[in-house]
Design an enzyme around this catalytic site. Structure first.
Site, PDB file in Angstrom:
ATOM      1  CB  SER A 115      -2.038  25.942 -53.828  1.00 17.56           C
ATOM      2  OG  SER A 115      -1.155  25.485 -52.800  1.00 17.56           O
ATOM      3  CG  ASP A 155     -14.382  30.845 -45.547  1.00 16.82           C
ATOM      4  OD1 ASP A 155     -15.116  30.914 -46.427  1.00 16.82           O
ATOM      5  OD2 ASP A 155     -13.729  30.164 -44.971  1.00 16.82           O
ATOM      6  CE  LYS A 185      -0.749  21.170 -54.054  1.00 16.98           C
ATOM      7  NZ  LYS A 185      -0.463  21.747 -52.793  1.00 16.98           N
TER       8      LYS A 185
END
Length: 542
Positions: free
Chosen positions: A283, A294, A308
């Site tokens: 999460s 990224d 998640k």
């Protein structure tokens, strides 16, 4: 007849009211509940009936849409809100007695003179020692509203008579940072166990303290971090990214796309960064890790994270209970949704009418399936379809969604030190109880001999006498001794004992300083920072 007539009038009234709002399905549900409550042959618990209906409805959705009753909500919120109200001690149950491991620094118990090693035997007029009272019941007696008072009867080592203390309860902080220290020259280490209301503030304080000690590079440990507040994850990611760099976005069927960007005021936007994750990082941990990966801001080390990627909205109900309803998915800056596949959590039925393994059990057993597939020991066992492929924002490196964050550097689970004998020692609490017994009998001597943790870390060794006591305690618990397994796990047993003793003498910070000496992911992170690998991966200068 009159009673039946009155009921029919009431039913008609409900039907008339139901006509004015909601769908056919909602009207159907209201009528069914009204009929059962008023017509069923036996008296029913209406509250329980409604609770069961809510639970069954949520079971048709996803594994993370859940219902919690009022008591569960309170327990669930405390760790994330960052505090609870109580007496302020870390404790452990040893032989039916509450042993104080450490009083919270500047907390209510420390202020009245309660010391590490004290045994609490009574709370107000209720004995809690030797009566086999559950830990939950004891905690309920110790906790209470701020400013309320509680009387504690305590036995102290070396003091003949019991001592009586009156403690005024207060807010007790729950920290989300486990450890923060210089793990190598110019390299800091920070471990976060959850994302709560105070996480960003705790991190900033720790980061600035390390920077004053000369930190240039950072190892951020999110291993085992199951997540928490979305805003806490956004605030932490902001510490590493430049202004207007996207951190995460959320989107759902009725929830419009919401984007969250870095402000550009973070305290560690430069410097090399390594993030540690494992199969229990979930999460909010994955939001931070995904944003760093990224934007090619740092490298990720460890094993594929939990997966998640669903956003839950808490919906408070009138009786203090709560529904946590999935309303959106979150996506990393490169557009990845890292939620692993799932079916509804309702039981599936086989052709013969019997229940198959429930989908929630299948979902929860995913980690075991990863072990069975060999994923925990070999990165080659992990396969992502090309449809889940994405590219990082700056260097166009290939990354994948659809099932957790895949690290840049894979570190297999170290199974070489584990054995059934060791697992039984841990499961039956032998190691924990041995440490508590050792500390209780040797605290003063240890404190005099090891005034500083660095001295302890360098010189303390688990000796044969302590190991012999371990064997004796294991025998009493009927744990069959296996010499081969014992020798296999001996280095791990010694490390755990040394770390737990350090925790009880100091705190969690020192515990992890010892444990990290045997943590393969931490070792790999240091290797990457001490070699040319970081530069090769991210094309940055050292």
């Amino acid at each position: 007849m009159r009673k039946i007539f009155c009921f029919l009038i009431a039913l008609c009234a409900v039907m008339a009211q139901a006509q004015n709002f909601g769908t056919d399905a909602l009207r159907k549900l209201q009528m069914a509940e009204f009929a059962i409550t008023n017509l069923y042959v036996d008296k029913v618990d209406e509250n329980k009936l409604v609770e069961e209906a809510i639970i069954k409805m949520l079971a048709q959705l996803d594994p993370h849409s859940t219902y919690s009753d009022a008591e569960e909500v309170k327990k669930m919120n405390e760790p994330l809100q960052g505090n609870f109200e109580g007496i302020g001690v870390q404790f452990q149950m040893i032989e039916d007695t509450l042993l104080v491991i450490q009083p919270v620094s500047n907390g209510p118990s420390e202020k009245v003179g309660i010391l590490a090693g004290d045994r609490i035997i009574a709370v107000n007029d209720t004995a809690i020692a030797g009566v086999k009272m559950s830990t939950e019941d004891i905690m309920a007696r110790l906790r209470g509203p701020k400013d309320s008072k509680v009387n504690l009867t305590i036995i102290r080592h070396g003091v003949k008579d019991p001592l009586l203390f009156t403690v005024q309860r207060d807010k007790i902080p729950i920290l989300s940072l486990d450890a923060s220290y210089m793990i190598a020259p110019q390299t800091g280490y920070i471990r976060i166990n959850r994302f709560g209301a105070t996480t960003a503030e705790e991190f900033t304080t720790a980061l600035k303290a390390l920077q004053k000690k000369g930190m240039k590079d950072l190892i951020l440990d999110l291993q085992g971090n199951g997540g928490g507040y979305l805003n806490a994850a956004i605030d932490l990611a902001n510490e590493f990214l430049e202004q207007k760099e996207l951190i995460v976005y959320t989107e759902g069927r009725t929830a419009q796309r919401s984007e969250f960007f870095a402000k550009g005021n973070g305290n560690f936007r430069k410097g090399r960064l390594v993030v540690l994750v494992d199969e229990f990082s979930a999460s909010a941990s994955e939001i931070v890790t995904g944003a760093i990966q990224d934007w090619d801001r740092g490298v990720v080390v460890g094993r594929r994270s939990f997966g998640k990627g669903l956003v839950q909205r808490p919906i408070d109900l009138p009786d203090g209970s709560m529904i946590r309803l999935t309303v959106a998915r979150y996506y990393t800056p490169a557009g990845r949704c890292i939620q692993k596949p799932y079916e509804s959590t309702a039981d599936t039925k086989l052709s013969n009418g019997k229940s198959d393994e429930s989908n929630i059990e299948k979902y929860q057993s995913d980690l075991m399936q990863r072990y069975n597939r060999g994923e925990m020991v070999s990165a080659d066992s992990i396969h992502f379809p090309d449809s889940l492929k994405s590219q990082t924002k700056k260097l166009q490196r290939t990354v994948y969604g659809g099932g957790g964050i895949m690290p840049d550097y894979f570190v297999p689970v170290d199974t070489t030190l584990y054995s059934d004998y060791h697992r039984n020692l841990v499961a039956k609490g032998v190691i924990i109880r041995l440490v508590a017994k050792f500390i209780e009998g040797n605290r003063k001597e240890l404190a005099g001999k090891y005034k500083k943790f660095d001295t302890y870390n360098q010189k303390f060794e688990v000796d044969d006498q302590l190991l012999a006591t371990l064997r004796e305690m294991a025998d009493k618990e009927k744990i069959a001794f296996n010499e081969t397994q014992y020798n296999t796990s001996l280095p791990l047993i010694k490390t755990q004992l040394k770390a737990l003793i350090a925790r009880d003498l100091w705190d969690m910070n020192e515990y992890f300083q010892v444990m990290n000496q045997a943590n393969k992911s931490v070792e790999r992170a240091l290797e990457i920072l001490n070699s040319n690998e970081y530069k090769q991966k991210l094309n940055v200068s050292i």
